[in-house]
Design a protein around this motif. Structure first.
Motif, short mmCIF file in Angstrom:
data_model
loop_
_atom_site.label_atom_id
_atom_site.label_comp_id
_atom_site.label_asym_id
_atom_site.label_seq_id
_atom_site.Cartn_x
_atom_site.Cartn_y
_atom_site.Cartn_z
N LEU A 169 2.13 -0.01 -4.70
CA LEU A 169 2.44 1.26 -5.36
C LEU A 169 2.92 2.30 -4.36
N SER A 170 2.33 2.33 -3.16
CA SER A 170 2.78 3.29 -2.14
C SER A 170 4.20 2.97 -1.69
N LEU A 171 4.54 1.68 -1.59
CA LEU A 171 5.90 1.29 -1.23
C LEU A 171 6.88 1.67 -2.34
N LEU A 172 6.44 1.51 -3.59
CA LEU A 172 7.29 1.89 -4.72
C LEU A 172 7.57 3.39 -4.70
N LEU A 173 6.54 4.19 -4.39
CA LEU A 173 6.71 5.64 -4.31
C LEU A 173 7.66 6.01 -3.17
#
Length: 348
Positions: free
Chosen positions: A130-134
């Motif tokens: 999720l952090s990479l997606l953000l």
């Protein structure tokens, strides 16, 4: 504890060197290509690699590092693969719009995660994903301006993504499995990378720019900037191998997007390039994503050290070293969309 602190200090130094040298070379190449009219990115990259090899050869002769022999077939294939990936990235930059090229660079992170999950059996937690997606969302908002598709450009982009991901994964894997340093691997592979680009660079550049690199007017100031670019490239190439070896290909790509945000910011403050609210919003979102990536990686590493996570096929400590690992932080060749606006920068 001292050993861990020393490793973290080394990671911090590698990250700082990578960011500083990459931003410097983007600014230098921007001046060289847009202001001085030298658009030969692929050929320039071959010169970067030749100077890098010569510098490392001198350093090795002066006993700054030991030349550890590596299987010649492995080194040759690895060097050629990296050289080809740089060529594909340059061609992708030439055949695609700015937005589609940036999408190509953004796709490297999820594709790297996919390859490491399928072939290396590594596991990435949902929080890290999720952090990479953000992060990708923020960089996309900040840098993508249009998405014009064409068949040839799409094929070249796919080839660029595959070769870049595999090359960066191999950079990490070879260093660990053969127990060689980043300096030793770069020293062994640089001649092959330089050779493939030295042969393919002039025709590729002529095809993209309709100009001949050998008939260009090399004024003293152009030569001066070429020499400066080559000298900075030594640091860029060295830090790229160092960062990937100490962390992971995914962390290196996260770092690459930090460079993109910094280049956009430097372009606005130093070169007075256009800067919109969309750029600011995207950079802020990307910074939040990078911060969360670092935070989650740090927490997972601590849990592993305390034995709270199962030993299974998780990401090893070095492979999850966060971008801001040492109490937060406060790589070919062709770094940002900002440089594309001023004529194709060199992917080093």
């Amino acid at each position: 504890m001292g050993e861990i602190s020393g490793f973290q200090l080394g990671v911090l130094g590698a990250l700082f060197l990578s960011v500083a040298s990459s931003v410097s070379i983007v600014i230098c190449n921007k001046a060289l290509m847009s202001n001085l009219g030298f658009p030969f990115a692929t050929t320039l990259t071959s010169w970067h690699l030749m100077v890098t090899y010569c510098t490392l050869h001198v350093a090795q002769r002066l006993n700054f590092f030991e030349n550890k022999p590596i299987d010649m077939k492995t080194v040759m294939l690895f060097g050629i693969l990296n050289g080809v990936s740089i060529g594909f990235l340059n061609l992708s930059l030439g055949f695609n719009s700015i937005g589609f090229y940036q999408m190509t660079k953004l796709a490297i992170i999820p594709f790297t995660v996919l390859l490491e999950t399928v072939f290396l059996k590594k596991q990435f937690s949902q929080k890290i994903k999720l952090s990479l997606l953000l992060l990708l969302l923020g960089v996309g908002i900040a840098s993508i301006t249009d998405l014009q598709l064409n068949f040839l450009g799409t094929i070249l982009s796919l080839l660029a993504i595959v070769t870049t991901c595999v090359g960066q994964i191999l950079t990490n894997t070879i260093q660990k499995r053969l127990n060689v340093s980043s300096t030793q691997l770069l020293y062994q592979s640089a001649p092959f990378q330089a050779a493939i680009l030295f042969v393919s660079g002039p025709p590729v550049d002529q095809f993209l720019t309709k100009q001949n690199v050998f008939s260009h007017n090399y004024t003293p100031i152009v030569l001066g900037f070429i020499i400066l670019s080559c000298l900075i490239a030594v640091s860029v190439n060295f830090s790229t191998f160092l960062v990937i070896g100490k962390t992971s290909p995914v962390t290196y790509q996260v770092l690459g997007h930090l460079k993109t945000c910094l280049v956009l910011a430097f372009g606005y403050t130093l070169l007075h390039d256009p800067f919109t609210e969309r750029n600011i919003l995207g950079i802020l979102i990307a910074i939040v994503g990078m911060g969360l990536y670092s935070y989650f990686c740090t927490n997972e590493n601590k849990k592993k050290q305390l034995g709270e996570l199962p030993v299974g096929p998780q990401i090893k400590d070095k492979d999850t070293t966060p971008l801001l690992a040492v109490k937060t932080m406060g790589h070919q060749d062709k770094e940002s969309a900002e440089v594309k606006k001023s004529s194709k920068d060199s992917l080093v």
